[in-house]
Design a protein around this motif. Sequence first.
Motif, PDB file in Angstrom:
ATOM      1  N   LYS A  65       0.935  -0.934   0.241  1.00  0.00           N
ATOM      2  CA  LYS A  65      -0.464   0.163  -0.008  1.00  0.00           C
ATOM      3  C   LYS A  65       1.027   1.493   0.792  1.00  0.00           C
ATOM      4  CE  LYS A  65      -4.121  -1.882   2.031  1.00  0.00           C
ATOM      5  NZ  LYS A  65      -3.710  -3.412   2.375  1.00  0.00           N
ATOM      6  N   PRO A  66       1.905   1.400  -1.459  1.00  0.00           N
ATOM      7  CA  PRO A  66       2.829   2.439  -1.200  1.00  0.00           C
ATOM      8  C   PRO A  66       1.888   3.991  -1.331  1.00  0.00           C
ATOM      9  CG  PRO A  66       2.508   1.800  -3.287  1.00  0.00           C
ATOM     10  CD  PRO A  66       1.664   0.899  -2.104  1.00  0.00           C
ATOM     11  N   ASP A  67       2.686   4.841  -0.882  1.00  0.00           N
ATOM     12  CA  ASP A  67       2.197   6.564  -0.868  1.00  0.00           C
ATOM     13  C   ASP A  67       3.399   6.577  -2.169  1.00  0.00           C
ATOM     14  OD1 ASP A  67       0.424   6.566   1.582  1.00  0.00           O
ATOM     15  OD2 ASP A  67       2.875   6.475   2.060  1.00  0.00           O
ATOM     16  N   ALA A  68       4.374   6.465  -2.155  1.00  0.00           N
ATOM     17  CA  ALA A  68       5.479   6.250  -3.711  1.00  0.00           C
ATOM     18  C   ALA A  68       5.869   5.217  -3.749  1.00  0.00           C
ATOM     19  CB  ALA A  68       6.108   7.900  -3.001  1.00  0.00           C
ATOM     20  N   VAL A  69       6.645   5.541  -4.791  1.00  0.00           N
ATOM     21  CA  VAL A  69       7.517   4.105  -5.494  1.00  0.00           C
ATOM     22  C   VAL A  69       8.888   4.783  -5.801  1.00  0.00           C
ATOM     23  CG1 VAL A  69       7.885   2.393  -7.209  1.00  0.00           C
ATOM     24  CG2 VAL A  69       5.526   3.384  -6.535  1.00  0.00           C
ATOM     25  N   LEU A  70      10.248   3.969  -5.626  1.00  0.00           N
ATOM     26  CA  LEU A  70      10.960   4.263  -6.414  1.00  0.00           C
ATOM     27  C   LEU A  70      12.085   3.311  -6.745  1.00  0.00           C
ATOM     28  CD1 LEU A  70      11.221   5.689  -2.856  1.00  0.00           C
ATOM     29  CD2 LEU A  70      12.935   6.364  -3.227  1.00  0.00           C
ATOM     30  N   SER A  71      13.070   2.968  -7.766  1.00  0.00           N
ATOM     31  CA  SER A  71      13.105   2.297  -9.145  1.00  0.00           C
ATOM     32  C   SER A  71      13.968   2.138  -9.154  1.00  0.00           C
ATOM     33  CB  SER A  71      12.129   1.785 -10.254  1.00  0.00           C
ATOM     34  OG  SER A  71      12.375   0.711 -10.899  1.00  0.00           O
ATOM     35  N   ALA A  72      14.978   1.630  -8.985  1.00  0.00           N
ATOM     36  CA  ALA A  72      16.722   1.416  -9.249  1.00  0.00           C
ATOM     37  C   ALA A  72      16.513   0.199 -10.248  1.00  0.00           C
ATOM     38  CB  ALA A  72      17.300   1.828  -7.568  1.00  0.00           C
ATOM     39  N   LEU A  73      15.694  -0.537 -10.326  1.00  0.00           N
ATOM     40  CA  LEU A  73      16.035  -1.762 -11.398  1.00  0.00           C
ATOM     41  C   LEU A  73      16.621  -1.441 -12.521  1.00  0.00           C
ATOM     42  CD1 LEU A  73      12.401  -2.872 -11.592  1.00  0.00           C
ATOM     43  CD2 LEU A  73      13.744  -4.263 -10.323  1.00  0.00           C
ATOM     44  N   SER A  74      17.567  -2.388 -13.044  1.00  0.00           N
ATOM     45  CA  SER A  74      19.271  -2.423 -14.097  1.00  0.00           C
ATOM     46  C   SER A  74      17.903  -2.776 -15.390  1.00  0.00           C
ATOM     47  CB  SER A  74      19.926  -2.965 -13.549  1.00  0.00           C
ATOM     48  OG  SER A  74      19.633  -4.284 -13.347  1.00  0.00           O
ATOM     49  N   THR A  75      19.120  -3.019 -16.547  1.00  0.00           N
ATOM     50  CA  THR A  75      18.089  -3.525 -17.006  1.00  0.00           C
ATOM     51  C   THR A  75      19.176  -4.943 -16.989  1.00  0.00           C
ATOM     52  OG1 THR A  75      20.218  -3.737 -18.537  1.00  0.00           O
ATOM     53  CG2 THR A  75      18.978  -2.149 -19.185  1.00  0.00           C
ATOM     54  N   ASP A  76      19.487  -5.313 -15.977  1.00  0.00           N
ATOM     55  CA  ASP A  76      20.012  -6.627 -15.946  1.00  0.00           C
ATOM     56  C   ASP A  76      20.510  -7.324 -17.514  1.00  0.00           C
ATOM     57  OD1 ASP A  76      20.301  -8.872 -14.278  1.00  0.00           O
ATOM     58  OD2 ASP A  76      18.707  -9.359 -14.054  1.00  0.00           O
ATOM     59  N   LYS A  77      21.101  -6.843 -18.358  1.00  0.00           N
ATOM     60  CA  LYS A  77      21.331  -7.616 -19.869  1.00  0.00           C
ATOM     61  C   LYS A  77      20.173  -7.820 -20.562  1.00  0.00           C
ATOM     62  CE  LYS A  77      26.543  -7.456 -17.795  1.00  0.00           C
ATOM     63  NZ  LYS A  77      27.833  -9.298 -17.427  1.00  0.00           N
ATOM     64  N   GLY A  78      18.806  -7.583 -20.191  1.00  0.00           N
ATOM     65  CA  GLY A  78      17.571  -8.143 -20.558  1.00  0.00           C
ATOM     66  C   GLY A  78      17.111  -6.988 -20.495  1.00  0.00           C
ATOM     67  N   THR A  79      14.985  -7.808 -20.537  1.00  0.00           N
ATOM     68  CA  THR A  79      14.300  -6.716 -20.815  1.00  0.00           C
ATOM     69  C   THR A  79      13.443  -6.586 -19.536  1.00  0.00           C
ATOM     70  OG1 THR A  79      12.965  -8.843 -21.898  1.00  0.00           O
ATOM     71  CG2 THR A  79      14.081  -6.690 -23.198  1.00  0.00           C
ATOM     72  N   VAL A  80      14.101  -6.001 -18.512  1.00  0.00           N
ATOM     73  CA  VAL A  80      13.810  -5.804 -17.168  1.00  0.00           C
ATOM     74  C   VAL A  80      13.297  -4.749 -17.246  1.00  0.00           C
ATOM     75  CG1 VAL A  80      13.954  -5.765 -14.778  1.00  0.00           C
ATOM     76  CG2 VAL A  80      15.656  -7.919 -16.486  1.00  0.00           C
ATOM     77  N   LEU A  81      13.722  -3.755 -17.550  1.00  0.00           N
ATOM     78  CA  LEU A  81      13.170  -2.672 -17.642  1.00  0.00           C
ATOM     79  C   LEU A  81      11.567  -1.928 -18.101  1.00  0.00           C
ATOM     80  CD1 LEU A  81      15.640  -0.038 -17.513  1.00  0.00           C
ATOM     81  CD2 LEU A  81      14.445  -0.949 -16.170  1.00  0.00           C
ATOM     82  N   THR A  82      11.559  -2.730 -20.105  1.00  0.00           N
ATOM     83  CA  THR A  82      10.804  -2.486 -20.557  1.00  0.00           C
ATOM     84  C   THR A  82       9.530  -3.714 -20.596  1.00  0.00           C
ATOM     85  OG1 THR A  82      11.326  -4.147 -21.992  1.00  0.00           O
ATOM     86  CG2 THR A  82      11.498  -2.001 -22.786  1.00  0.00           C
ATOM     87  N   ASP A  83      10.165  -4.555 -19.729  1.00  0.00           N
ATOM     88  CA  ASP A  83       8.779  -5.926 -19.059  1.00  0.00           C
ATOM     89  C   ASP A  83       8.297  -5.647 -17.333  1.00  0.00           C
ATOM     90  OD1 ASP A  83       9.632  -7.651 -21.309  1.00  0.00           O
ATOM     91  OD2 ASP A  83      10.739  -8.568 -20.584  1.00  0.00           O
ATOM     92  N   SER A  84       8.757  -4.539 -17.183  1.00  0.00           N
ATOM     93  CA  SER A  84       7.837  -4.421 -15.359  1.00  0.00           C
ATOM     94  C   SER A  84       7.690  -2.957 -15.771  1.00  0.00           C
ATOM     95  CB  SER A  84       9.444  -4.668 -14.558  1.00  0.00           C
ATOM     96  OG  SER A  84      10.324  -3.186 -15.097  1.00  0.00           O
ATOM     97  N   MET A  85       8.179  -2.400 -16.726  1.00  0.00           N
ATOM     98  CA  MET A  85       7.312  -0.956 -16.561  1.00  0.00           C
ATOM     99  C   MET A  85       5.547  -1.170 -16.733  1.00  0.00           C
ATOM    100  SD  MET A  85       7.748   2.157 -15.119  1.00  0.00           S
ATOM    101  CE  MET A  85       9.928   2.171 -15.365  1.00  0.00           C
ATOM    102  N   PRO A  86       5.343  -1.749 -17.594  1.00  0.00           N
ATOM    103  CA  PRO A  86       4.096  -1.236 -18.050  1.00  0.00           C
ATOM    104  C   PRO A  86       3.014  -2.063 -16.299  1.00  0.00           C
ATOM    105  CG  PRO A  86       4.658  -2.688 -19.739  1.00  0.00           C
ATOM    106  CD  PRO A  86       6.183  -2.266 -19.031  1.00  0.00           C
TER     107      PRO A  86
END
Length: 208
Positions: A65-86
């Motif tokens: 139940k967050p009031d805000a989100v902080l993301s330090a996700l990396s690409t992890d040499k793959g598609t982590v960012l584009t898969d997770s952002m949606p």
Amino acid sequence: MNLLILGATGRTGRRLTELALEGGHHVTAFVRDQGKLNIQHEHLSVIQGNATDRDDVLQAFAVSKPDAVLSALSTDKGTVLTDSMPHIIEAMQSHGVRRILTIGTAGILNSRTEPGKYRYESNESQRALTRASDEHRRAFEMLAASDLDWTVVCPTHLTDDPEEGTYRVERDYLPEDAKKVSVGDTARFTYSQLNSDEYLRARVGIAT
């Protein structure tokens, strides 16, 4: 404030987690491997899951139940960012969470020398490989297309040097003559924007 932190086991994410706890917030760290987060605190909860899995992300939001989100996700040499952002955007909209701070890369800032291009697409970039910058760009563009209150902090070369507090920042561009910036300074600036609207819906270049 209840904060959900993604990528908390990475260098910048770990420091963000420490700063948030020092600031008295209730923190939920959403991580793939619980064993990699060697931080213990009475206000820290840990949820193990995969940010690229929609159900895991929605569950993390439902529990924290967050009031805000902080993301330090990396690409992890793959598609982590584009898969997770949606999934992150969907979960934020579903739970009425508006504020998100993410760590990007200097490559997705505007080019000074070639207007209309990202830095990584221009002659400012000396990198032969653009896969990671492409990932960061697509994730940024998803945020920019949303109605969320986002800020993308874009450090130049990240080092493990001691936190100095003398970093420079600039909206949408990398400060001139930028060479490096420490993980600590990057995390400190990112955390400082939690309750600020100075760089709302903007990328911020950061360097010492």
